[in-house]
Motif scaffolding. Structure first.
Motif, mmCIF file in Angstrom:
data_model
loop_
_atom_site.group_PDB
_atom_site.id
_atom_site.type_symbol
_atom_site.label_atom_id
_atom_site.label_comp_id
_atom_site.label_asym_id
_atom_site.label_seq_id
_atom_site.Cartn_x
_atom_site.Cartn_y
_atom_site.Cartn_z
ATOM 1 N N ALA B 49 0.834 -1.199 0.000
ATOM 2 C CA ALA B 49 0.000 0.000 0.000
ATOM 3 C C ALA B 49 0.870 1.250 0.000
ATOM 4 O O ALA B 49 0.624 2.207 -0.746
ATOM 5 C CB ALA B 49 -0.926 -0.014 1.204
ATOM 6 N N PHE B 50 1.923 1.224 0.819
ATOM 7 C CA PHE B 50 2.847 2.371 0.840
ATOM 8 C C PHE B 50 3.489 2.576 -0.523
ATOM 9 O O PHE B 50 3.716 3.696 -0.968
ATOM 10 C CB PHE B 50 3.929 2.160 1.903
ATOM 11 N N LEU B 51 3.770 1.451 -1.166
ATOM 12 C CA LEU B 51 4.401 1.507 -2.481
ATOM 13 C C LEU B 51 3.508 2.261 -3.476
ATOM 14 O O LEU B 51 3.977 3.094 -4.248
ATOM 15 C CB LEU B 51 4.633 0.068 -2.959
ATOM 16 N N VAL B 52 2.214 1.938 -3.424
ATOM 17 C CA VAL B 52 1.280 2.617 -4.326
ATOM 18 C C VAL B 52 1.250 4.111 -4.031
ATOM 19 O O VAL B 52 1.301 4.948 -4.933
ATOM 20 C CB VAL B 52 -0.133 2.000 -4.211
ATOM 21 N N MET B 84 0.604 -1.279 -8.555
ATOM 22 C CA MET B 84 -0.802 -1.680 -8.568
ATOM 23 C C MET B 84 -0.933 -3.196 -8.502
ATOM 24 O O MET B 84 -1.716 -3.736 -7.720
ATOM 25 C CB MET B 84 -1.457 -1.159 -9.848
ATOM 26 N N MET B 85 -0.133 -3.885 -9.312
ATOM 27 C CA MET B 85 -0.214 -5.339 -9.335
ATOM 28 C C MET B 85 0.220 -5.922 -7.988
ATOM 29 O O MET B 85 -0.335 -6.913 -7.524
ATOM 30 C CB MET B 85 0.675 -5.911 -10.448
ATOM 31 N N MET B 86 1.224 -5.293 -7.368
ATOM 32 C CA MET B 86 1.711 -5.811 -6.089
ATOM 33 C C MET B 86 0.642 -5.637 -5.011
ATOM 34 O O MET B 86 0.393 -6.537 -4.205
ATOM 35 C CB MET B 86 3.019 -5.115 -5.705
ATOM 36 N N LEU B 87 0.006 -4.482 -5.019
ATOM 37 C CA LEU B 87 -1.052 -4.258 -4.026
ATOM 38 C C LEU B 87 -2.210 -5.235 -4.258
ATOM 39 O O LEU B 87 -2.759 -5.822 -3.318
ATOM 40 C CB LEU B 87 -1.545 -2.813 -4.089
ATOM 41 N N LEU B 88 -2.533 -5.425 -5.521
ATOM 42 C CA LEU B 88 -3.594 -6.369 -5.871
ATOM 43 C C LEU B 88 -3.283 -7.756 -5.307
ATOM 44 O O LEU B 88 -4.128 -8.403 -4.678
ATOM 45 C CB LEU B 88 -3.694 -6.416 -7.404
ATOM 46 N N THR B 89 -2.043 -8.200 -5.512
ATOM 47 C CA THR B 89 -1.618 -9.505 -5.002
ATOM 48 C C THR B 89 -1.748 -9.566 -3.488
ATOM 49 O O THR B 89 -2.270 -10.536 -2.930
ATOM 50 C CB THR B 89 -0.148 -9.758 -5.383
ATOM 51 N N SER B 483 -3.940 6.712 -14.864
ATOM 52 C CA SER B 483 -2.602 7.284 -14.724
ATOM 53 C C SER B 483 -1.543 6.210 -14.961
ATOM 54 O O SER B 483 -0.454 6.494 -15.445
ATOM 55 C CB SER B 483 -2.430 7.938 -13.346
ATOM 56 N N VAL B 484 -1.869 4.945 -14.625
ATOM 57 C CA VAL B 484 -0.957 3.847 -14.948
ATOM 58 C C VAL B 484 -0.756 3.781 -16.459
ATOM 59 O O VAL B 484 0.365 3.722 -16.959
ATOM 60 C CB VAL B 484 -1.530 2.494 -14.450
ATOM 61 N N ALA B 485 -1.876 3.809 -17.174
ATOM 62 C CA ALA B 485 -1.795 3.709 -18.634
ATOM 63 C C ALA B 485 -1.040 4.899 -19.225
ATOM 64 O O ALA B 485 -0.247 4.740 -20.145
ATOM 65 C CB ALA B 485 -3.196 3.609 -19.223
#
Lengths: 111, 507, 666
Positions: B49-52, B84-89, B483-485
């Motif tokens: 979450a911090f990463l995001v 995003m992918m890491m938080l999703l995981t 914003s990712v895209a």
């Protein structure tokens, strides 16, 4: 030399692929193992072929590219782990299913 | 200090956790392993979450492993997509692990350690900025998945695992050949550096690199389950235990992530002779994958198999949308990716508890006896069905609408529209049919006495809740995926960030 | 989402389809209530469509129609209820000629049905006019927008048709026929609400403004968030909507007259109701899909493998064809004898492995020759580390496979069909060809790579002269950490596989000879006891020199593990357990932990993970010797390799003994 090397790798790959397309688990695992040899030779050669140039500092004037060697080392170890797992999984599958066929038993595939 | 090492925490936390869990831990080790695992999963979640938050303000975190400059050492390159992918995981892993702690973990050894190794591999694949390191993390996540897939054993499961393993070993070999080819031509492994080198290629060298890049497409397509490389998935996901299938909802997304990463950054619009090499293939294969998935859910006689094909449809939808290569569509596809990961995961768990309570009829799509928690599952099924099919007002509808809307500007949109609306209709038919047979038309007689533990039901409910939350916060999430895209499109920034990242000097 | 073009289009089209389908089914229903139910669906579609069109006037029309629909539909449902109550049936095929028996009900029904059909001067007419007007004004589909008003008129016509049917079939259509009960006009309490609603239909129709404008104003303001002035009237003059209405009425009458054709046409589909038909259709689709799938997806791994490989061929061939000349600009080196002989043996052994695969032991022997030649190739082309690693891995893998062969069929009996072999040879040749082409193309392209950095910095930055080892433990140490993690996971996974394994256990060898009883031959025991300390010393030596000369943690670990395995073979599990009772699982875990903690150590100095550090120390006896954190990292590798290898081999070896692996490990 380069022709000989690539032809050898190609033939090794083709033989492995032929084994991978067999219908029993054991030949397939052997095929995968042999394919990993072929792949390692391939990956290794992306640093081009050098004779008498081991990348040990102070032993030569021109060194072989050390990076692919390091990559191949990693690949060998990972390949070993994978081979070990798959062969024992094949044993376990045979224990549970009773056969080592990897295809549907009614089709023509299972030879 | 934590701030500085933030990028690597989601990899190291699961690694150390798994290693700790491998130690003996005395007579009754399982409770301790569970506690360690749950605590670690929460920590991973916090770190992700911090990463995001961090990438949202700083754009990108570059972490030079061993303090060696890129492109010589390995770098972690956490951009908005990775974060995003890491938080999703991390979000997905927590309820799934809780579910697993209700004696699913006793069905075979090393459940907890393998679970954490699995997370580590996935996180590493999302974070790394080095093509060979991506291979290594693929292997970490694959070997863990090989072991987890057969968790619990049994004839069909072990057989499906064997197929999965052998197929992926072939995939790994192809991966190495592609990496070798690309290194042979570009002389580098760092993705951002490779992007620069690829731009400079011309003539035959470019064609060699093209061959390498397309072989990579087969490798990633196999992981993502793109037609005709998807055949392993239904078999594997429908025979493995529910908790593992739920965790594996993220696995195909690793393949999708890799496709987006490689074919945007390295072989994207700026790659001169190799610009967008994969997109035509992705377009065709994506549409066919949707078709295959749709036929699959119609043909499925088992709820778990049906959910597996729902995963296939989602893969097709995401990659077809991505292949249009417009930022709007990619942003919408990423939103859909988030939605579909959670909802298919929840459906796998739901199928699992339902199968448990139905007893003999298990998850087969036939009328069975009333379940002990019948009404709970009826409501859950309804919510999940609405979301997964894409009916208003839940996340599935919102995200499909976003894809359709963003695709309108593109010339191909007739096919995409037709495919998505057609698939939605077939999903509607198939899923409601399953629901009416399994839930509404129960056999008369006493309801089942087997009741899934409350904890499992809560874990499942919280996964569904995430789906609802996505609907509720659709707007900010959409802004983020957009914003990712946008960031992905600015490929020229990546070499600037990665190759100029300063070493940490001595004070 | 509302307000966007797409949303509107979807809603409009959905509404339109619902309206038409609902109206069509309403006409087909023989049950009064069925007719009304489908008509309701149809009207909801109409309202939905108006909301989709979304202009302010459309929203007003939608709101107004909701009110009107409520009036006439409620009245009609009550009428249907009265008829059912009085006559005992709702089937329009049985009912006829009730006009004479219940004139009041019939009159009221005619008023409300006319409202539903949109006949002036009733309220339904006004909202239907507004609706038709809106459909004529929208431009949602550009040049194709005309199809909306056309279809809307069709819907209106159907609505006229079923309204006529409701009245004509029940109250006219010939003389009264025998029914379960003889109907009369109901008691006043029952017809009063219908009368009230019918009155409302007339009043709103004649004077819409004073009655509904207030309600509409507030509703529309709430929906559209803007103030508006509602203007309604019965007569708008001669205009397009009126024309559409007129067409609808005429067409509706014609449809009603021709209804028998319609029923006959529709009868070919049923016997049952639509729901049933739909279910059958779904079932058919599902069965067809199943059959298609059984054909496509046979559950055969062979087929999946072939799909992957064929994908590679199909996707790659175009770009390979585009290569104009695969020979790059680098000159070829000349072939030396060693390479030539090596290549010939390698190729021979590869063919041997492939062709002799039905005798599995022979196949393994051939494979080991391949592995050996690969190792020699590495040695020949300046990769001593690779050669050593390949060699030890080869030995351990072959041991493992021979062990596995014990539990597997030793031979494959049936041969593949010629046709299949042919197909496989084609696929294999293509893939081999692709790999060879790529390989050759790369080998003859001049090299340009980041590797010069490693050679330049190995000594100064990494503190070692064996560049490959420095890359492994320093420059790309993160890969190595991943690699030993993979090894540890594989070991744990294998343990997981083994402790639930019910092996297929042969009691005799392939030719029927029972296995030999002697467990631990004396000769072997002696050799093993001698080898162990020697092997440990060699392992330690190889480990320590690894940073500077070929060697390192991985090779050293495998050598030590092999020597230990020999102890198991020679002396048995009990003997080994008594002497060194190591928990291999913990050893392996601690090994990875040491490597990872070494990496973590750099955090104390505010450096990123795995940043190395080295110095030169004066050691007793050996003298000045380099100490590098990389050595500590390599120690982790060493321990992991021993732990993992021992965990794999000893657990597998124990399958045939009474020390079967357990859930928790040893």
């Amino acid at each position: 030399m380069e022709t000989l090397y690539s032809v050898t790798v190609g033939i090794l790959t083709a033989c492995s692929i032929f084994l991978i397309l067999r219908g029993r688990s054991f030949p397939v695992v052997v095929g995968i193992t042999m394919l990993s040899y072929a792949v390692n030779l391939f990956l290794f050669s992306t640093g081009r072929l050098t004779i008498d140039g081991a990348p040990i500092l102070g032993t030569s004037d021109s060194y072989a590219d050390p990076l692919p060697q390091a990559l191949v080392l990693t690949a060998i170890v990972i390949g070993f782990a994978m081979t070990a797992y798959s062969i024992i999984l094949a044993v376990r599958t045979r224990g549970e299913v009773g056969t080592d066929e990897v295809s549907d038993s009614n089709s023509e595939d299972n030879r | 200090m934590w701030q500085q090492h933030l990028a690597i925490l989601p990899i190291l936390i699961p690694l150390f956790t798994a290693l700790l869990q491998l130690l003996p831990w005395g007579d009754r080790p399982q409770p301790k392993r569970r506690a360690i695992g749950l605590a670690a999963s929460i920590l991973t979640l916090v770190a992700s979450a911090f990463l995001v938050i961090e990438v949202n303000s700083q754009e990108m975190l570059v972490y030079l492993l061993g303090n060696w400059d890129a492109p010589f050492g390995i770098v972690l390159m956490v951009d908005k997509l990775s974060a995003m992918m890491m938080l999703l995981t991390a979000i997905l892993a927590l309820p799934v692990l809780v579910y697993g702690c209700y004696s699913e973990d006793n069905l075979g050894s090393h459940f907890h350690a393998l679970f954490q190794f699995q997370i580590m591999g996935i996180m590493g694949a999302f974070a790394t900025g080095d093509l060979f390191n991506l291979f290594v993390f693929f292997e970490v996540l694959l070997i863990s998945s090989y072991a987890l897939l057969m968790h619990g054993g049994g004839k069909f499961r072990v057989r499906a695992t064997l197929h999965y393993v052998l197929l992926n070993l072939l995939g790994s070999a192809l991966f190495l050949i592609s990496v070798g080819t690309l290194y042979g031509v570009t002389g580098t492994l760092n993705m951002a550096d490779m992007a620069v080198k690829i731009q400079a290629l011309s003539g035959d060298q470019a064609m060699i690199a093209k061959a390498g890049s397309l072989m990579l497409l087969v490798v990633f397509g196999l992981k993502a389950a793109l037609l005709p490389l998807h055949f392993w998935l239904p078999q594997a996901y429908s025979t493995t235990s529910g908790v593992i299938a739920a965790l594996f909802a993220i696995m195909t997304k690793v393949g999708i992530y890799s496709i987006i990463r490689v074919y945007t950054l390295i072989f994207g619009a700026d790659a001169n002779e190799l610009a967008l090499v994969a997109h035509d293939w992705l377009w065709v294969m994506g549409l066919l994958t949707m078709l295959a998935g749709a036929i699959g859910i119609l043909a499925a006689r088992d709820l778990r198999l049906m959910v597996a094909y729902l995963v296939v449809i989602s893969v097709g939808t995401i990659l077809t949308a991505y292949s249009l290569f417009s930022t709007q569509t990619t942003g919408a596809a990423l939103f859909y990716l988030i939605h579909s990961t959670f909802i298919t995961s929840a459906l796998f768990l739901l199928a699992d508890v339902m199968a448990f309570e139905r007893g003999k009829t298990a998850s087969r799509i036939v009328s069975g006896k009333k379940m002990a928690n019948h009404s709970t599952y009826a409501v859950m099924f309804l919510v999940a069905a609405i979301a997964v099919i894409g009916l208003p007002p839940l996340s599935g509808f919102v995200s499909k609408l976003m894809i359709l809307e963003s695709a309108s500007a593109n010339g191909h949109n007739f096919w995409l529209w037709g495919a998505i609306i057609g698939a939605t209709f077939i999903m509607l038919v198939a899923v409601t049919r399953a629901g009416s047979k399994m839930i509404w038309h129960t056999l008369s007689g006493k309801p089942s006495e087997q009741s899934a533990p409350l904890g499992k039901r809560i874990a499942l409910a919280s996964l569904l809740l995430v789906s609802l939350v996505i609907t509720l916060f659709a707007h900010p999430i959409q802004q983020y995926t957009q914003s990712v895209a946008d960031q992905l499109e600015r490929t020229e920034d990546y070499p600037k960030w990665v190759l100029k990242a300063p070493e940490v000097s001595d004070e | 989402m509302a307000g966007t073009e797409l949303w509107l289009t979807i809603v409009t089209v959905t509404g339109l389809i619902t309206m038409l389908v609902g109206a069509y089914f309403a006409l087909l229903k023989h049950d009064l209530k069925g007719l009304l139910a489908f008509s309701t669906v149809s009207h909801l579609g109409l309202i939905c469509m108006l909301l989709g069109i979304g202009t302010q006037a459309a929203v007003i029309a939608a709101m107004f129609h909701i009110i009107n629909h409520a009036c006439f539909k409620a009245a009609l449902f009550m009428t249907a209820g009265i008829i059912d109550h009085e006559s005992g049936t709702r089937d329009m095929r049985k009912l006829q000629g009730l006009m004479g028996l219940m004139p009041l009900t019939a009159t009221l029904a005619m008023v409300v049905a006319a409202s539903m059909a949109g006949i002036p001067p009733f309220n339904g007419f006004i909202s239907k006019e507004l609706f038709l007007d809106q459909t004529a004004q929208q431009h949602l589909f550009g040049g194709l927008s005309w199809f909306i008003p056309v279809l809307a008129t069709v819907g209106a016509a159907l609505s006229v048709a079923y309204s006529i049917r409701f009245i004509h079939d029940v109250f006219f259509n010939g003389e009264y026929k025998e029914l379960p009960k003889k109907p009369h006009d109901p008691p006043r309490m029952m017809s009063a609400p219908v009368a009230l609603l019918a009155l409302l239909c007339i009043v709103i129709g004649l004077a819409p403004m004073p009655i509904v404008s207030e309600i509409l104003n507030s509703a529309v303001t709430a929906v559209t968030h803007s103030q508006t002035e509602v203007k309604l009237s019965l007569w708008h003059g001669f205009n397009i909507p009126l024309l559409m209405s007129a067409i609808a009425v005429v067409a509706g009458i014609l449809i009603y007259i021709a209804r028998d054709q319609l029923f006959t046409f529709n009868r070919q589909f049923d016997g049952q109701d639509a729901k049933h038909n739909f279910e059958r259709l779904v079932q058919k689709a599902s069965d067809a899909s199943s059959r298609l799938f059984d054909k496509l997806d046979t559950g055969s791994l062979q087929r999946y493998m072939a799909f992957v490989l064929i994908s590679v061929i199909v996707i790659l061939l175009p770009s390979l064809i585009d290569i104009s000349a695969i020979t790059g600009s680098s000159p070829q080196q000349s072939i030396d004898t060693v390479s030539m002989v090596g290549a010939i043996v390698l190729i021979g052994a590869a063919f041997g492995t492939a062709t002799l695969h039905r005798n599995r032991f022979v196949m393994l022997m051939m494979l080991s020759v391949v592995g050996l030649m690969v190792s020699l190739a590495f040695a020949h082309f300046s990769a001593p580390d690779l050669a050593m690693t390949q060699l030890v891995v080869e030995v351990v893998s072959i041991i493992l496979m021979i062990l596995a062969l014990f539990f597997m069929p030793q031979k494959t009996n049936r041969a593949s069909s010629g046709h299949r072999v042919f197909r496989d040879i084609i696929i294999a040749s293509f893939i081999g060809g692709i790999v060879a082409t790529l390989n050759f193309a790369i080998l003859t392209t001049p090299a340009e790579s980041i590797s010069d950095f490693f050679i330049a910095n190995a000594k100064t930055g990494g503190g070692g002269t064996n560049v490959v080892n420095v890359i492994l433990v320093d420059f790309r140490g993160f890969d190595t950490l991943g690699e030993i993690t993979v090894l540890a996971i594989a070991a744990a996974g294998i343990h997981k596989l083994l402790n639930k394994l019910k092996p297929f256990m042969p009691s005799s060898d392939v030719d029927g000879r029972p296995w030999h009883r002697i467990k631990h031959p004396l000769m072997l025991t002696n050799v093993a006891n001698l080898v162990l300390p020697m092997a440990m010393v060699v392992a330690a030596y190889i480990f320590l020199r690894g940073h500077n000369l070929p060697g390192g943690g991985f090779i050293a670990g495998l050598i030590a593990a092999s020597a230990m395995i020999l102890q198991y073979v020679a002396n048995g599990v009990d003997w080994v357990k008594e002497r060194f009772n190591v928990n291999y699982q913990s050893l392996m875990s601690i090994g990875v932990m040491i490597a990872a903690l070494t990496g973590l150590g750099s955090w104390l100095f505010n450096k990123p993970f795995l940043t190395s550090w080295f110095t030169y120390l004066d050691w007793p006896v050996v003298g000045k010797w380099e100490f590098a954190t990389a050595l500590l990292f390599d120690l982790g590798v060493f321990l992991t390799v021993i732990g993992a290898t021992m965990m794999i081999l000893s657990n597998f070896g124990k399958m045939t003994t009474r020390h079967r692996p357990t859930h928790e490990g040893n």
